[in-house]
Design a protein around this motif. Sequence first.
Motif, PDB file in Angstrom:
ATOM      1  N   LEU A 122      38.626  41.271  15.318  1.00 39.49           N
ATOM      2  CA  LEU A 122      38.342  40.419  16.471  1.00 39.49           C
ATOM      3  C   LEU A 122      39.525  40.291  17.423  1.00 39.49           C
ATOM      4  O   LEU A 122      39.546  39.397  18.272  1.00 39.49           O
ATOM      5  CB  LEU A 122      37.934  39.016  15.978  1.00 39.49           C
ATOM      6  N   SER A 128      38.074  35.290  18.401  1.00 38.44           N
ATOM      7  CA  SER A 128      36.898  34.426  18.511  1.00 38.44           C
ATOM      8  C   SER A 128      35.704  35.027  17.770  1.00 38.44           C
ATOM      9  O   SER A 128      35.157  36.043  18.185  1.00 38.44           O
ATOM     10  CB  SER A 128      36.526  34.213  19.978  1.00 38.44           C
ATOM     11  N   ALA A 129      35.295  34.377  16.692  1.00 39.57           N
ATOM     12  CA  ALA A 129      34.136  34.849  15.938  1.00 39.57           C
ATOM     13  C   ALA A 129      32.860  34.742  16.771  1.00 39.57           C
ATOM     14  O   ALA A 129      31.976  35.603  16.688  1.00 39.57           O
ATOM     15  CB  ALA A 129      33.997  34.047  14.643  1.00 39.57           C
ATOM     16  N   ALA A 130      32.767  33.697  17.593  1.00 38.26           N
ATOM     17  CA  ALA A 130      31.581  33.508  18.426  1.00 38.26           C
ATOM     18  C   ALA A 130      31.442  34.639  19.436  1.00 38.26           C
ATOM     19  O   ALA A 130      30.348  35.190  19.637  1.00 38.26           O
ATOM     20  CB  ALA A 130      31.653  32.164  19.147  1.00 38.26           C
ATOM     21  N   GLY A 132      32.833  37.641  19.198  1.00 38.53           N
ATOM     22  CA  GLY A 132      32.577  38.865  18.449  1.00 38.53           C
ATOM     23  C   GLY A 132      31.130  38.971  18.021  1.00 38.53           C
ATOM     24  O   GLY A 132      30.518  40.044  18.088  1.00 38.53           O
ATOM     25  N   LEU A 133      30.575  37.850  17.584  1.00 39.62           N
ATOM     26  CA  LEU A 133      29.175  37.818  17.173  1.00 39.62           C
ATOM     27  C   LEU A 133      28.262  38.169  18.340  1.00 39.62           C
ATOM     28  O   LEU A 133      27.318  38.962  18.200  1.00 39.62           O
ATOM     29  CB  LEU A 133      28.836  36.428  16.630  1.00 39.62           C
ATOM     30  N   GLU A 136      28.430  41.923  19.160  1.00 52.10           N
ATOM     31  CA  GLU A 136      27.701  42.743  18.193  1.00 52.10           C
ATOM     32  C   GLU A 136      26.190  42.587  18.324  1.00 52.10           C
ATOM     33  O   GLU A 136      25.441  43.550  18.157  1.00 52.10           O
ATOM     34  CB  GLU A 136      28.157  42.407  16.773  1.00 52.10           C
ATOM     35  N   THR A 180      35.563  44.581  19.657  1.00 55.28           N
ATOM     36  CA  THR A 180      35.417  44.352  18.214  1.00 55.28           C
ATOM     37  C   THR A 180      35.639  45.619  17.391  1.00 55.28           C
ATOM     38  O   THR A 180      35.496  45.589  16.174  1.00 55.28           O
ATOM     39  CB  THR A 180      34.006  43.825  17.887  1.00 55.28           C
ATOM     40  N   CYS A 207      36.792  38.401   8.615  1.00 50.90           N
ATOM     41  CA  CYS A 207      35.795  38.331   9.688  1.00 50.90           C
ATOM     42  C   CYS A 207      34.637  39.293   9.450  1.00 50.90           C
ATOM     43  O   CYS A 207      33.840  39.549  10.365  1.00 50.90           O
ATOM     44  CB  CYS A 207      36.449  38.619  11.035  1.00 50.90           C
ATOM     45  N   TRP A 209      31.871  39.002   7.989  1.00 49.91           N
ATOM     46  CA  TRP A 209      30.538  38.436   8.171  1.00 49.91           C
ATOM     47  C   TRP A 209      30.011  38.638   9.594  1.00 49.91           C
ATOM     48  O   TRP A 209      28.800  38.801   9.794  1.00 49.91           O
ATOM     49  CB  TRP A 209      30.536  36.949   7.818  1.00 49.91           C
ATOM     50  N   VAL A 210      30.922  38.634  10.562  1.00 48.25           N
ATOM     51  CA  VAL A 210      30.518  38.827  11.961  1.00 48.25           C
ATOM     52  C   VAL A 210      29.834  40.176  12.136  1.00 48.25           C
ATOM     53  O   VAL A 210      28.832  40.292  12.857  1.00 48.25           O
ATOM     54  CB  VAL A 210      31.744  38.744  12.898  1.00 48.25           C
ATOM     55  N   GLY A 214      25.924  39.803  13.008  1.00 42.02           N
ATOM     56  CA  GLY A 214      25.674  40.184  14.401  1.00 42.02           C
ATOM     57  C   GLY A 214      24.724  41.358  14.547  1.00 42.02           C
ATOM     58  O   GLY A 214      23.702  41.261  15.250  1.00 42.02           O
TER      59      GLY A 214
END
Length: 231
Positions: A122, A128-130, A132-133, A136, A180, A207, A209-210, A214
């Motif tokens: 990320l 930022s996971a949000a 990145g999500l 994806e 990403t 990270c 899980w993203v 996603g």
Amino acid sequence: MKSSKKYAAEFIGTMVLVIMGCGTAMLVGCESDIGCGYILTALAFGLVIVGMAYCIGNISGCHINPAVSLGVLISGGMSVKDFIGYVISQCLGAFAGAGILAAIFTLGDVKDMTEAFGANGLAGVNGSAAAGLLVEIVLTFIFVITILGVTSKKAGHGSFAGVVIGFTLTLVHILGIGLTGTSVNPARSIGPAIVAAISGAGEPMACLWVFIVGPLIGAALAAVVYKALEK
């Protein structure tokens, strides 16, 4: 055709995708300001899809991606049993591909392991996971809805489908690499992340899980939208 042959084809295809795509990323780098490595990596992933589509497409459909398999499942193109078999085969193939890269780069002392075997991250979205999500989800949506459209019997694209799909994967990589690293494929992310964690090359598991959630959300949305449009 026996399911075991389909699963074997998915294993091989995903292994080749990781070896060639992630291997290219490790070798040439993906810095957007340099440009050359960035484009070469995008092309590597896309060209693998073109090659594998004409190699194993007639055996398994050449999903080599759990997100694509999910889109096909939701669209009614495969059974739950085959979906599970495909996903397991794809993840094992990705792990095998990353393991082969580890052997090549370590035994050959090609370069340091800072690229973490092509594992996604990320850094491009400032952690930022949000963000990145969202990246994806959007990129996978574009990729999967293209696959569903170009492989539809109504489309009649026939032998050109593999080329279209391969260039679409190249396209989403051109935008996504700098953000990403571009997953759009949970298996492609899982294999390198596990091998990188084992070897101590970075912390890609934090990270991961993203790059699972996603792409699966993006694929599910693509399938639902395409079914609605096709009616």
